[in-house]
Each structure stands twice: as C-alpha cells, then as structure tokens.
Write a protein that holds these residues in place. Sequence first.
Motif, PDB file in Angstrom:
ATOM      1  N   ILE A 139      53.278  48.506  39.272  1.00  0.00           N
ATOM      2  CA  ILE A 139      53.742  49.649  38.487  1.00  0.00           C
ATOM      3  C   ILE A 139      52.588  50.274  37.728  1.00  0.00           C
ATOM      4  O   ILE A 139      52.459  51.509  37.661  1.00  0.00           O
ATOM      5  CB  ILE A 139      54.861  49.220  37.521  1.00  0.00           C
ATOM      6  CG1 ILE A 139      56.176  49.100  38.281  1.00  0.00           C
ATOM      7  CG2 ILE A 139      55.029  50.226  36.386  1.00  0.00           C
ATOM      8  CD1 ILE A 139      57.346  48.713  37.442  1.00  0.00           C
ATOM      9  N   ASP A 140      51.742  49.440  37.126  1.00  0.00           N
ATOM     10  CA  ASP A 140      50.590  49.972  36.384  1.00  0.00           C
ATOM     11  C   ASP A 140      49.676  50.782  37.314  1.00  0.00           C
ATOM     12  O   ASP A 140      49.195  51.861  36.938  1.00  0.00           O
ATOM     13  CB  ASP A 140      49.805  48.827  35.739  1.00  0.00           C
ATOM     14  CG  ASP A 140      50.578  48.172  34.605  1.00  0.00           C
ATOM     15  OD1 ASP A 140      51.488  48.820  34.061  1.00  0.00           O
ATOM     16  OD2 ASP A 140      50.284  47.003  34.274  1.00  0.00           O
ATOM     17  N   SER A 145      58.999  49.939  34.588  1.00  0.00           N
ATOM     18  CA  SER A 145      58.023  49.217  33.763  1.00  0.00           C
ATOM     19  C   SER A 145      58.688  48.607  32.539  1.00  0.00           C
ATOM     20  O   SER A 145      58.468  47.431  32.209  1.00  0.00           O
ATOM     21  CB  SER A 145      56.901  50.170  33.343  1.00  0.00           C
ATOM     22  OG  SER A 145      55.977  49.504  32.503  1.00  0.00           O
ATOM     23  N   ILE A 204      54.902  44.222  37.979  1.00  0.00           N
ATOM     24  CA  ILE A 204      54.360  44.922  36.809  1.00  0.00           C
ATOM     25  C   ILE A 204      52.968  45.472  37.112  1.00  0.00           C
ATOM     26  O   ILE A 204      52.634  46.607  36.750  1.00  0.00           O
ATOM     27  CB  ILE A 204      54.315  43.969  35.587  1.00  0.00           C
ATOM     28  CG1 ILE A 204      55.744  43.623  35.130  1.00  0.00           C
ATOM     29  CG2 ILE A 204      53.540  44.604  34.441  1.00  0.00           C
ATOM     30  CD1 ILE A 204      55.794  42.582  34.032  1.00  0.00           C
TER      31      ILE A 204
END
Length: 322
Positions: A238-239, A181, A235
Amino acid sequence: MQKLYSITDAGIMEANTIEDSNQWIHLINPTEEESQALVERFGIKPIYIKASLDNDENSRIEAGNGQLFILVNIPYKDDSGKFDSYNTLPLGIILTERVLLTVTLMENEVIEGMPEDEIKGMNNRVALVYKILLRMVNLYLKYLKEIEKKSAIIEDYINKFLKNEELIKLLNLEHSLVYFSTALRSNQTVMEKIFSSYVSKVKNERYLLIQTLLERNEDNEDNLKELIVENKQAIALIDIYTNILSNTMDAFASIISNNLNIVMKFLTVVTISLAIPAIVTSFYGMNVNLPFQERSLAYIGIILLSVALMFVVAGIVNRKRF
C-alpha cells in the motif's frame, strides 16, 4: 439474515436450528429480533453486535466475562457507482465456550467466498477464525494487485488521451488505498495484541481468556505469525502504490499546467500578431489624407505590409522565447 453451521469432528456442516454449543452463526445485517435472540441465548454483549455493524468502528480486541471479541475491517469492491472503487467494512468475531459468532453488514468475499470444501474440512472453531483472518489478508493482497493493474492501464490511456474521467478513476483508486491503509494498520494492531497475549507471561484474566478461547499452541502461534507477516506485506505494498499514485497525480497535474502554459503562449502570440493588421488598417481607415491613397495598388501594399509586420513580430516573440 443468519446462516447456521454445526462444528463437529467430521467438519463444519450447515444446520437448520440454533444449538446450544459447537456452532458457528454468521449474521449478515441482522434485525433487532435476531440480535436480541442470540444475546439472550448465549449471553453475548449487545455492544459487540452493534460495533460490528458500525462502519466508523476501528479494529480492536476485547476479552472478558468468558467472551472474546475481535473486530477487524475487511475489504470489498464497490461497483455500485459510475467507477469501480474499493472500501472496507467491519467484521465482528465473537468467540465463547459455546458459540462462534461472526457479524457483518453485508455479504462479502471473505466468508461467502470461502470454498465449501475448506469449510467442511474444519472441525475446530479457532482454526476457522484464523482461516477467516487469513482470507481477509489475502483478499487485501488480491485487491491491491487489481488496483495496481487498473492504475497502470489508466496511466497508459492518459498518456495518449488526457481526460478528466481517467483522472477521477485514479483519484478513486487513491482513496481506496487510503481506506485499505487505515484498515490494515488497525488490523495489524489487533494481531499483535493477540500474539503478545500468546507469549506473555502475565497471568491476568484478559490474557488467560485469549489463550484459552484461541487455544494457544504451536500451530496457532505459527498461523498468527503468518498472518502478521502477510499483513505487513500488504501494508508495504500500500505504501508503494500510494506513493506511485500520488507521484503520478502530481506529474499529470504538472503536465496539464505545462500544456496550459503552452496553449496560452501560443494564443498570446496569435493575438499580438493579429493585432498588427488591425493597427495598420485602422490608420488607413481614417478620413484624412494618407500616403499612397491615390494609387490603385495601395490595398495590396497595405495587406503585404501587415503580413510582413506580423511575421516580424512573431519572429521577435519566438526569438525571445516568450
């Protein structure tokens, strides 16, 4: 260690010697002598090479004195420990009118894993730069899918056999997502700065140098837009995975705590129940006159009384939901 490639109209070919122009030099944890030789020959700033070998450096882009320096963090799989984990390392891309230089601490799948036919088919340094960046983002996506699969397998196993080793594996995956991240968000900033320099109407030296060395045109703008979209997708994944893993770890912590409470309650009931016979028999162990002490069946009566009291106490505890 260094690998040499010549960039020609026919594509990128391996070279045996350092040439003065149109060459790609890939450095892997170079020695001081190798770095100094390139600095003196091509006038590259030494700090660019040092920054590319520093694990604590953040992604950034710098331009000046005819040189463009792009520092990004690329992913790699660390299988040297007991459990597989993922981390990042810096990759420096130094672009001048004469040479393209890439610097990294160790061999990695981004460059070393690039198919030979893709390298040979290129005849443009800027296209190679975008190819490296695209492989970097795709590798992040690949590793994220691996992390998601591994976490699902571990969760299924933990549901059957709750062991510390599996929880440690989940914790390692969670740490890997944190590294990814941080790296991806820094890389995103670099790509957006390149794009802003492409579309900016400001005529300062920095923007003009980026537009010149990265050859601003429609194709490169499209490549950069694709990179930014793919990076944003990574991204977002990943969240999602971070939230899932975090919630999973919290859930398992609650399960462990609840299981511990159940065990402690059971042990408490057993302890109280076993204390009843001890109390009853302790009374009949005193050296004083006691009821029924002359009867031959008194011992059996004491045992039955103790067992009956145990069941009564256990029933009361269970009824009160203690």
